[in-house]
Design an enzyme around this catalytic site. Sequence first.
Site, mmCIF file in Angstrom:
data_model
loop_
_atom_site.group_PDB
_atom_site.id
_atom_site.type_symbol
_atom_site.label_atom_id
_atom_site.label_comp_id
_atom_site.label_asym_id
_atom_site.label_seq_id
_atom_site.Cartn_x
_atom_site.Cartn_y
_atom_site.Cartn_z
ATOM 1 N N ASP A 117 47.292 -0.209 -28.238
ATOM 2 C CA ASP A 117 46.760 -1.385 -28.923
ATOM 3 C C ASP A 117 46.602 -2.602 -28.010
ATOM 4 O OD1 ASP A 117 46.944 0.187 -31.149
ATOM 5 O OD2 ASP A 117 48.219 -1.174 -32.294
ATOM 6 N N HIS A 168 40.668 -3.284 -33.720
ATOM 7 C CA HIS A 168 41.977 -3.920 -33.929
ATOM 8 C C HIS A 168 41.810 -5.413 -34.216
ATOM 9 C CE1 HIS A 168 46.251 -3.682 -34.013
ATOM 10 N NE2 HIS A 168 46.482 -4.320 -32.883
ATOM 11 N N HIS A 172 43.565 -10.598 -33.435
ATOM 12 C CA HIS A 172 44.898 -10.101 -33.765
ATOM 13 C C HIS A 172 45.656 -11.000 -34.742
ATOM 14 C CE1 HIS A 172 48.789 -8.088 -33.176
ATOM 15 N NE2 HIS A 172 48.128 -7.124 -32.541
ATOM 16 N N HIS A 262 51.224 0.046 -26.266
ATOM 17 C CA HIS A 262 50.325 -1.081 -26.019
ATOM 18 C C HIS A 262 49.866 -1.082 -24.565
ATOM 19 C CE1 HIS A 262 52.612 -2.285 -29.594
ATOM 20 N NE2 HIS A 262 51.572 -3.039 -29.906
#
Length: 297
Positions: A117, A168, A172, A262
């Site tokens: 991510d 995503h 964020h 990540h």
Amino acid sequence: MKDDRTTPARRALLRGAAVLGIAATAGCFGTDRARPPAGAASGTAATGTAAGATGGPAPGPQAIAPMKPSTYRLQPLTGHGTPARPRTRALVRPAVRRAPILRVDSGGRRTMVLTFDDGPDPAYTPDILRVLRAHDTPAVFFVCGEQIPWNKDLLRRMADEGHVIGNHTWSHPLLPSLSRAAIRSEMKRTSDMIERTVGEPPLWFRAPYGAWNRAVFEIGAELGMEPLAWTVDTVDWETPGTTAITRAVREGAGPGVVVLSHDAGGDRSQTVRALRTWLPGLLAEGYTMTLPERERV
């Protein structure tokens, strides 16, 4: 690039976001309660049965502060990966789910899905791509739209090397705290940027912090995306050490498991070092890393 997420204050903020994420998945933000729906393993369509029905959702905190655009610009790269398989059948338009997909249907095989991510990030994403390529392993990269303008060649490299690019959001945010219009903007803007960069829109979406609500599921489906969460959280956002990250993956390994790591949002050197250790280890034990696949007609 320095990051202050290891400070006590920032850790407290991230843990607070984790609580919100869990609440959202459980329905506190308007999400209907339901058994987790099924995903699909590579080469198979979603079965429609509840995936991970025996275990609860595993939403957890992720990097929270939008990253500043990197001043480092990659030189154009030539992809050497396997070209994406042509679509021979039309995708089934996704239904509006009431919970995200937590794991994929492995068909009893020792298959897992790796996800990363918050990127792309020129500091760590290339190292992760090199490790994956060395072991002929595909992954899903859930990217933030604001990172793409500065790293378009890196995004193209992901696609060229056979990885799946997921949405995503743009910056964020904690989606349940936004208006419906703002949620749609975060998601659609990112989908549009991905499509302009690699030629195809994303088919998968992941909510930051694992915080979902009804609007997120509805808008994601309208944009043609399925919601993919995770089964195993490496907690690498907390930089717990290479050994701890490796242990989390190895102890959580199993058929259909989706692993969360990540490639951006802070110092991800531990993530890279851990990947170099646990990936070849699991492959040697007979695991296969695969990609989720959407149902087709």
